[in-house]
Design a protein around this motif. Structure first.
Motif, short mmCIF file in Angstrom:
data_model
loop_
_atom_site.label_atom_id
_atom_site.label_comp_id
_atom_site.label_asym_id
_atom_site.label_seq_id
_atom_site.Cartn_x
_atom_site.Cartn_y
_atom_site.Cartn_z
N UNK A 157 69.99 29.09 75.46
CA UNK A 157 70.35 29.47 74.10
C UNK A 157 70.96 28.25 73.39
N UNK A 158 70.45 27.89 72.23
CA UNK A 158 70.94 26.67 71.56
C UNK A 158 72.35 26.85 70.99
N UNK A 159 73.08 25.75 70.98
CA UNK A 159 74.41 25.73 70.37
C UNK A 159 74.27 25.45 68.88
N UNK A 160 75.23 25.90 68.09
CA UNK A 160 75.18 25.59 66.65
C UNK A 160 75.40 24.10 66.42
N UNK A 168 79.72 31.01 66.67
CA UNK A 168 79.30 31.04 68.06
C UNK A 168 77.76 31.06 68.10
N UNK A 169 77.21 31.07 69.30
CA UNK A 169 75.75 30.96 69.46
C UNK A 169 75.01 32.11 68.80
N UNK A 170 75.50 33.33 68.99
CA UNK A 170 74.81 34.49 68.42
C UNK A 170 74.87 34.47 66.90
N UNK A 240 62.05 34.86 71.13
CA UNK A 240 62.19 34.22 72.43
C UNK A 240 63.44 33.36 72.49
N UNK A 241 63.73 32.64 71.41
CA UNK A 241 64.92 31.79 71.37
C UNK A 241 66.18 32.64 71.44
N UNK A 242 66.16 33.79 70.77
CA UNK A 242 67.33 34.67 70.78
C UNK A 242 67.52 35.33 72.14
N UNK A 243 66.41 35.76 72.75
CA UNK A 243 66.48 36.46 74.04
C UNK A 243 66.66 35.48 75.20
N UNK A 244 66.24 34.21 74.99
CA UNK A 244 66.31 33.15 76.00
C UNK A 244 65.31 33.36 77.13
#
Length: 329
Positions: A157-160, A168-170, A240-244
């Motif tokens: 999961x990418x960091x901001x 935060x990431x979410x 996919x990026x959100x779910x990882x």
């Protein structure tokens, strides 16, 4: 063509009240991540991704009249394109989104070319076959190095970025997805309210008359399939990026049917209906599971029947009716 003109006349420039309402909704969308927990923010991120996919499918089915039961395949292509590029190619997550969209644009256009010979239920069956085959293609041993086979592909999961370090990431992924949603919905609105939109509706309602008026039906149908697949692919990449994670079992034919359900529940040939349909397919199964752990899909079916009985034109149709009764245009 007269029907097409009536359809497009229903999408005029925004009035002052509509602009104010849209600004309020946008402000609310920006506030929500700060008042909800991370899991709810994650759910809203997926709902935004679904809204993009539903808009793409609505262009094809609602506006152009081509029924697709296999759009989950393009969702999978977009998801795997992003996951593979991040995992194997070390590309930044933001760079994978346009590449995934381009890959699905090409795939959708190429699929749309032979599908020109098919209409109605025959086209639906052809797309159904695509949706059924996709999970097996992703598990194929020759592609296992890239797709991970049955195990799928896990991504980080990418960091901001530094300028958004307070998020935060979410929260960051929510705003990242929201930005793509706004971009694609503005593009879709401009596309559908103009000459292209009139051509799509004319092909749907009177293909012979549209062709007689000089509309290249073959080109428009193929391009619509491609653009629809592109929207769905971008949605798959964002998901996919959100779910990882991207796994073949996440993209079964059930996903394609769920997307079609979202389009119908939200409202056919409606841009705003994509949001309503996305909220339905994201949250109603969870509500059904909370009501009955033993038979959640039975409860889901009851919800679906109730929506179709009470809102035959979809949620967007009901909202439009209420606005007219209250004197809002």
């Amino acid at each position: 063509m007269e029907t097409a003109n009536r359809q497009l006349a229903a999408m005029p420039g925004f009035s002052r009240k509509q602009v104010i309402a849209l600004v309020v909704l946008l402000v609310l969308a920006c506030v929500l991540p700060f008042v909800l927990g991370n899991y709810r923010v994650f759910q809203l991120t997926l709902a935004l991704a679904y809204a993009i996919a539903l808009l793409g499918l609505n262009m094809l089915t609602g506006y152009n009249g081509q029924i697709s039961l296999g759009h989950g395949a393009f969702f999978a292509i977009g998801a795997y394109a992003a996951a593979i590029l991040m995992d194997k190619g070390d590309l930044p997550y933001w760079a994978t989104i346009p590449i995934a969209g381009l890959a699905c644009l090409v795939a959708g256009f190429l699929f749309g070319l032979p599908a020109l010979r098919l209409e109605g239920l025959y086209l639906a069956l052809a797309t159904f076959a695509l949706g059924v085959a996709m999970p097996q293609i992703l598990k194929y041993k020759g592609l296992e190095h890239w797709t991970g086979g049955s195990m799928g592909v896990v991504i980080i999961k990418p960091d901001p970025p530094g300028w958004a370090a307070a998020l935060n990431q979410d929260q960051w992924l929510y705003f990242f997805t929201l930005a793509w949603t706004l971009l694609l919905f503005v593009a879709g609105w401009n596309l559908l309210r103009g000459r292209v939109g009139r051509a799509l509706v004319a092909i749907r309602d009177q293909p012979t008359a549209a062709q007689a008026m000089g509309v290249n039906t073959a080109l428009y149908k193929s391009l619509t399939f491609g653009v629809s697949a592109m929207y769905t692919g971008v949605a798959g990449a964002l998901s996919a990026i959100a779910v990882q994670f991207a796994s073949p079992d996440s993209f079964t034919i059930f996903l394609s049917l769920t997307l079609l359900v979202g389009v119908v529940v939200g409202g056919l040939a409606s841009i705003s209906g994509a949001f309503y349909g996305a909220l339905f397919i994201q949250f109603v199964p969870n509500v059904a599971d909370q009501i009955s752990k033993a038979a959640p899909w039975a409860i889901y079916g009851v919800f679906l029947i109730a929506f179709m009985y009470l809102m035959p034109a979809g949620v967007a149709g009901l909202v439009k009716l209420v606005r007219r009764r209250l004197g809002f245009r």
